[in-house]
Design a protein around this motif. Structure first.
Motif, PDB file in Angstrom:
ATOM      1  N   ILE A   1     -28.830   9.672   5.595  1.00 33.56           N
ATOM      2  CA  ILE A   1     -27.723   9.482   6.516  1.00 33.56           C
ATOM      3  C   ILE A   1     -27.963   8.252   7.377  1.00 33.56           C
ATOM      4  CG2 ILE A   1     -26.521  10.469   8.491  1.00 33.56           C
ATOM      5  CD1 ILE A   1     -27.021  13.244   7.170  1.00 33.56           C
ATOM      6  N   TRP A   2     -29.195   8.067   7.841  1.00 35.50           N
ATOM      7  CA  TRP A   2     -29.487   6.889   8.687  1.00 35.50           C
ATOM      8  C   TRP A   2     -29.252   5.592   7.917  1.00 35.50           C
ATOM      9  CZ3 TRP A   2     -34.629   9.386  10.481  1.00 35.50           C
ATOM     10  CH2 TRP A   2     -34.404  10.186  11.603  1.00 35.50           C
ATOM     11  N   CYS A   3     -29.546   5.599   6.626  1.00 31.24           N
ATOM     12  CA  CYS A   3     -29.331   4.391   5.816  1.00 31.24           C
ATOM     13  C   CYS A   3     -27.873   3.977   5.844  1.00 31.24           C
ATOM     14  CB  CYS A   3     -29.762   4.638   4.368  1.00 31.24           C
ATOM     15  SG  CYS A   3     -31.534   4.798   4.141  1.00 31.24           S
ATOM     16  N   TYR A   4     -26.991   4.921   5.538  1.00 39.21           N
ATOM     17  CA  TYR A   4     -25.573   4.597   5.491  1.00 39.21           C
ATOM     18  C   TYR A   4     -25.003   4.384   6.888  1.00 39.21           C
ATOM     19  CZ  TYR A   4     -25.786   5.518   0.551  1.00 39.21           C
ATOM     20  OH  TYR A   4     -26.117   5.451  -0.775  1.00 39.21           O
ATOM     21  N   ARG A   5     -25.540   5.113   7.853  1.00 36.98           N
ATOM     22  CA  ARG A   5     -25.070   4.899   9.221  1.00 36.98           C
ATOM     23  C   ARG A   5     -25.431   3.506   9.709  1.00 36.98           C
ATOM     24  NH1 ARG A   5     -26.565   8.482  14.491  1.00 36.98           N
ATOM     25  NH2 ARG A   5     -28.409   7.166  14.455  1.00 36.98           N
ATOM     26  N   SER A   6     -26.606   2.999   9.324  1.00 36.31           N
ATOM     27  CA  SER A   6     -26.986   1.652   9.759  1.00 36.31           C
ATOM     28  C   SER A   6     -26.009   0.616   9.222  1.00 36.31           C
ATOM     29  CB  SER A   6     -28.422   1.319   9.343  1.00 36.31           C
ATOM     30  OG  SER A   6     -28.520   1.115   7.954  1.00 36.31           O
ATOM     31  N   ILE A   7     -25.576   0.787   7.979  1.00 36.33           N
ATOM     32  CA  ILE A   7     -24.601  -0.136   7.402  1.00 36.33           C
ATOM     33  C   ILE A   7     -23.262  -0.002   8.119  1.00 36.33           C
ATOM     34  CG2 ILE A   7     -23.310  -0.721   5.305  1.00 36.33           C
ATOM     35  CD1 ILE A   7     -25.877   0.297   3.782  1.00 36.33           C
ATOM     36  N   ALA A   8     -22.840   1.239   8.352  1.00 33.84           N
ATOM     37  CA  ALA A   8     -21.572   1.466   9.058  1.00 33.84           C
ATOM     38  C   ALA A   8     -21.627   0.889  10.475  1.00 33.84           C
ATOM     39  CB  ALA A   8     -21.254   2.956   9.106  1.00 33.84           C
ATOM     40  N   LEU A   9     -22.737   1.089  11.164  1.00 34.17           N
ATOM     41  CA  LEU A   9     -22.866   0.552  12.522  1.00 34.17           C
ATOM     42  C   LEU A   9     -22.819  -0.970  12.521  1.00 34.17           C
ATOM     43  CD1 LEU A   9     -25.588   2.962  13.947  1.00 34.17           C
ATOM     44  CD2 LEU A   9     -23.212   2.745  14.748  1.00 34.17           C
ATOM     45  N   TRP A  10     -23.471  -1.588  11.536  1.00 35.18           N
ATOM     46  CA  TRP A  10     -23.408  -3.049  11.444  1.00 35.18           C
ATOM     47  C   TRP A  10     -21.975  -3.497  11.212  1.00 35.18           C
ATOM     48  CZ3 TRP A  10     -21.903  -6.267   7.435  1.00 35.18           C
ATOM     49  CH2 TRP A  10     -22.025  -7.626   7.729  1.00 35.18           C
ATOM     50  N   LEU A  11     -21.296  -2.856  10.258  1.00 36.70           N
ATOM     51  CA  LEU A  11     -19.914  -3.225   9.967  1.00 36.70           C
ATOM     52  C   LEU A  11     -19.018  -3.076  11.193  1.00 36.70           C
ATOM     53  CD1 LEU A  11     -19.496  -1.610   6.443  1.00 36.70           C
ATOM     54  CD2 LEU A  11     -19.336  -4.048   6.971  1.00 36.70           C
ATOM     55  N   LEU A  12     -19.248  -2.034  11.962  1.00 40.73           N
ATOM     56  CA  LEU A  12     -18.425  -1.778  13.149  1.00 40.73           C
ATOM     57  C   LEU A  12     -18.777  -2.673  14.334  1.00 40.73           C
ATOM     58  CD1 LEU A  12     -18.290   2.103  12.897  1.00 40.73           C
ATOM     59  CD2 LEU A  12     -16.387   0.502  12.523  1.00 40.73           C
ATOM     60  N   GLY A  13     -19.855  -3.462  14.201  1.00 37.35           N
ATOM     61  CA  GLY A  13     -20.208  -4.395  15.265  1.00 37.35           C
ATOM     62  C   GLY A  13     -21.238  -3.881  16.251  1.00 37.35           C
ATOM     63  N   TYR A  14     -22.099  -2.974  15.809  1.00 42.00           N
ATOM     64  CA  TYR A  14     -23.172  -2.446  16.655  1.00 42.00           C
ATOM     65  C   TYR A  14     -24.524  -2.818  16.055  1.00 42.00           C
ATOM     66  CZ  TYR A  14     -19.315   0.231  18.588  1.00 42.00           C
ATOM     67  OH  TYR A  14     -18.118   0.585  19.161  1.00 42.00           O
ATOM     68  N   PRO A  15     -24.897  -4.090  16.136  1.00 38.14           N
ATOM     69  CA  PRO A  15     -26.104  -4.551  15.443  1.00 38.14           C
ATOM     70  C   PRO A  15     -27.389  -3.909  15.944  1.00 38.14           C
ATOM     71  CG  PRO A  15     -25.264  -6.261  16.897  1.00 38.14           C
ATOM     72  CD  PRO A  15     -24.236  -5.167  16.870  1.00 38.14           C
ATOM     73  N   ASP A  16     -27.543  -3.725  17.240  1.00 33.80           N
ATOM     74  CA  ASP A  16     -28.785  -3.143  17.756  1.00 33.80           C
ATOM     75  C   ASP A  16     -28.976  -1.712  17.257  1.00 33.80           C
ATOM     76  OD1 ASP A  16     -29.321  -5.507  19.092  1.00 33.80           O
ATOM     77  OD2 ASP A  16     -28.478  -4.802  20.996  1.00 33.80           O
ATOM     78  N   ALA A  17     -27.910  -0.946  17.251  1.00 33.85           N
ATOM     79  CA  ALA A  17     -27.988   0.431  16.760  1.00 33.85           C
ATOM     80  C   ALA A  17     -28.265   0.450  15.252  1.00 33.85           C
ATOM     81  CB  ALA A  17     -26.694   1.182  17.071  1.00 33.85           C
ATOM     82  N   ALA A  18     -27.663  -0.490  14.517  1.00 34.05           N
ATOM     83  CA  ALA A  18     -27.897  -0.563  13.068  1.00 34.05           C
ATOM     84  C   ALA A  18     -29.368  -0.860  12.775  1.00 34.05           C
ATOM     85  CB  ALA A  18     -27.002  -1.635  12.444  1.00 34.05           C
ATOM     86  N   LEU A  19     -29.929  -1.818  13.504  1.00 33.28           N
ATOM     87  CA  LEU A  19     -31.345  -2.149  13.287  1.00 33.28           C
ATOM     88  C   LEU A  19     -32.255  -0.995  13.690  1.00 33.28           C
ATOM     89  CD1 LEU A  19     -31.547  -5.900  14.326  1.00 33.28           C
ATOM     90  CD2 LEU A  19     -31.843  -4.918  12.047  1.00 33.28           C
ATOM     91  N   ALA A  20     -31.894  -0.300  14.740  1.00 33.01           N
ATOM     92  CA  ALA A  20     -32.700   0.860  15.167  1.00 33.01           C
ATOM     93  C   ALA A  20     -32.705   1.931  14.076  1.00 33.01           C
ATOM     94  CB  ALA A  20     -32.164   1.428  16.483  1.00 33.01           C
ATOM     95  N   ASP A  21     -31.547   2.201  13.484  1.00 32.47           N
ATOM     96  CA  ASP A  21     -31.481   3.181  12.397  1.00 32.47           C
ATOM     97  C   ASP A  21     -32.296   2.730  11.194  1.00 32.47           C
ATOM     98  OD1 ASP A  21     -29.960   5.042  13.715  1.00 32.47           O
ATOM     99  OD2 ASP A  21     -28.139   4.723  12.528  1.00 32.47           O
ATOM    100  N   THR A  22     -32.219   1.427  10.888  1.00 32.50           N
ATOM    101  CA  THR A  22     -32.972   0.890   9.759  1.00 32.50           C
ATOM    102  C   THR A  22     -34.467   1.082   9.970  1.00 32.50           C
ATOM    103  OG1 THR A  22     -31.253  -0.712   9.259  1.00 32.50           O
ATOM    104  CG2 THR A  22     -33.444  -1.214   8.442  1.00 32.50           C
ATOM    105  N   LYS A  23     -34.922   0.760  11.157  1.00 34.97           N
ATOM    106  CA  LYS A  23     -36.348   0.920  11.474  1.00 34.97           C
ATOM    107  C   LYS A  23     -36.736   2.403  11.419  1.00 34.97           C
ATOM    108  CE  LYS A  23     -39.759  -0.219  14.980  1.00 34.97           C
ATOM    109  NZ  LYS A  23     -40.025  -0.862  16.264  1.00 34.97           N
ATOM    110  N   ARG A  24     -35.889   3.243  11.985  1.00 32.14           N
ATOM    111  CA  ARG A  24     -36.162   4.686  12.038  1.00 32.14           C
ATOM    112  C   ARG A  24     -36.262   5.278  10.635  1.00 32.14           C
ATOM    113  NH1 ARG A  24     -31.644   6.935  14.847  1.00 32.14           N
ATOM    114  NH2 ARG A  24     -32.596   6.007  16.674  1.00 32.14           N
ATOM    115  N   VAL A  25     -35.344   4.880   9.738  1.00 31.24           N
ATOM    116  CA  VAL A  25     -35.331   5.486   8.412  1.00 31.24           C
ATOM    117  C   VAL A  25     -36.573   5.099   7.613  1.00 31.24           C
ATOM    118  CG1 VAL A  25     -33.989   3.726   7.160  1.00 31.24           C
ATOM    119  CG2 VAL A  25     -33.845   6.121   6.488  1.00 31.24           C
ATOM    120  N   VAL A  26     -37.027   3.856   7.752  1.00 28.59           N
ATOM    121  CA  VAL A  26     -38.234   3.442   7.026  1.00 28.59           C
ATOM    122  C   VAL A  26     -39.455   4.178   7.574  1.00 28.59           C
ATOM    123  CG1 VAL A  26     -39.755   1.490   6.497  1.00 28.59           C
ATOM    124  CG2 VAL A  26     -37.273   1.222   6.311  1.00 28.59           C
ATOM    125  N   GLN A  27     -39.564   4.281   8.885  1.00 31.60           N
ATOM    126  CA  GLN A  27     -40.685   5.023   9.481  1.00 31.60           C
ATOM    127  C   GLN A  27     -40.666   6.479   9.042  1.00 31.60           C
ATOM    128  OE1 GLN A  27     -40.099   4.312  13.681  1.00 31.60           O
ATOM    129  NE2 GLN A  27     -41.440   2.509  13.676  1.00 31.60           N
TER     130      GLN A  27
END
Length: 195
Positions: free
Chosen positions: A1-27
């Motif tokens: 879910i975090w993977c797809y949410r990060s893409i959705a957040l980026w698309l919607l214009g929330y870059p910081d939240a998208a990067l946070a999700d990306t980092k969180r999902v890999v960890q």
């Protein structure tokens, strides 16, 4: 879910939240210790990092994905690693290297039965071909796969290619840019609208 949410957040214009999700999902995937989860996470992390222009991070993810996919003989993820590397070569202005990487990766991806990401990947292939004075196929693939989330990006890249061609068609390029803006606004894809 975090993977797809990060893409959705980026698309919607929330870059910081998208990067946070990306980092969180890999960890999180590293913590699980399961290869399939880690491959899924670094695949999506590489995609997100490419969209942000964080090419060194995207390359590190693509390299990790390729190594792990080779180790586990995971065809889909091998194709993904090859494709992200091809996209990175495109962005580095190495079209002659990008084209074989992306075409090889697309063939490998299609051999698994997957069509995911193909319209987006074709925009990178189109850019690489444009760098060498050639053309691509992304628009028809958006329609056939119904993967509409990157439709705006396909139109934007088509406009850029038209402007870079030996005989630029400014009116047609403007039409593509206007369509890209309309689609991005309709989808509320703020990041694509800003591009």
């Amino acid at each position: 879910i975090w993977c797809y949410r990060s893409i959705a957040l980026w698309l919607l214009g929330y870059p910081d939240a998208a990067l946070a999700d990306t980092k969180r999902v890999v960890q999180h995937a590293r913590g699980i210790g399961q290869a399939a989860s880690l491959m899924f996470a670094v695949h999506h992390s590489s995609l997100t990092q490419i969209q942000f222009g964080h090419y060194a991070a995207a390359n590190a993810d693509a390299d990790e994905l390729a190594v792990l996919a080779e180790e586990k003989d995971a065809s889909l993820w091998k194709a993904s690693g090859t494709l992200w590397r091809g996209c990175l070569l495109t962005m580095a202005g190495k079209g002659s290297d990008a084209i074989p990487a992306i075409t090889t990766g697309l063939a490998a991806l299609r051999s698994t039965g997957s069509t995911m990401w193909i319209p987006l990947l074709l925009t990178y292939l189109a850019r690489a071909h444009a760098e060498l004075g050639q053309c691509g196929e992304a628009m028809t693939t958006v329609e056939s796969t119904r993967e509409k989330w990157c439709e705006s990006e396909v139109d934007r890249v088509a406009g850029e290619i038209l402007l870079r061609s030996p005989q630029p068609d400014r009116a047609k390029a403007e039409g593509y840019f206007e369509r890209a803006l309309t689609v991005a606004r309709t989808q509320e894809a703020r990041s694509l609208e800003l591009r």
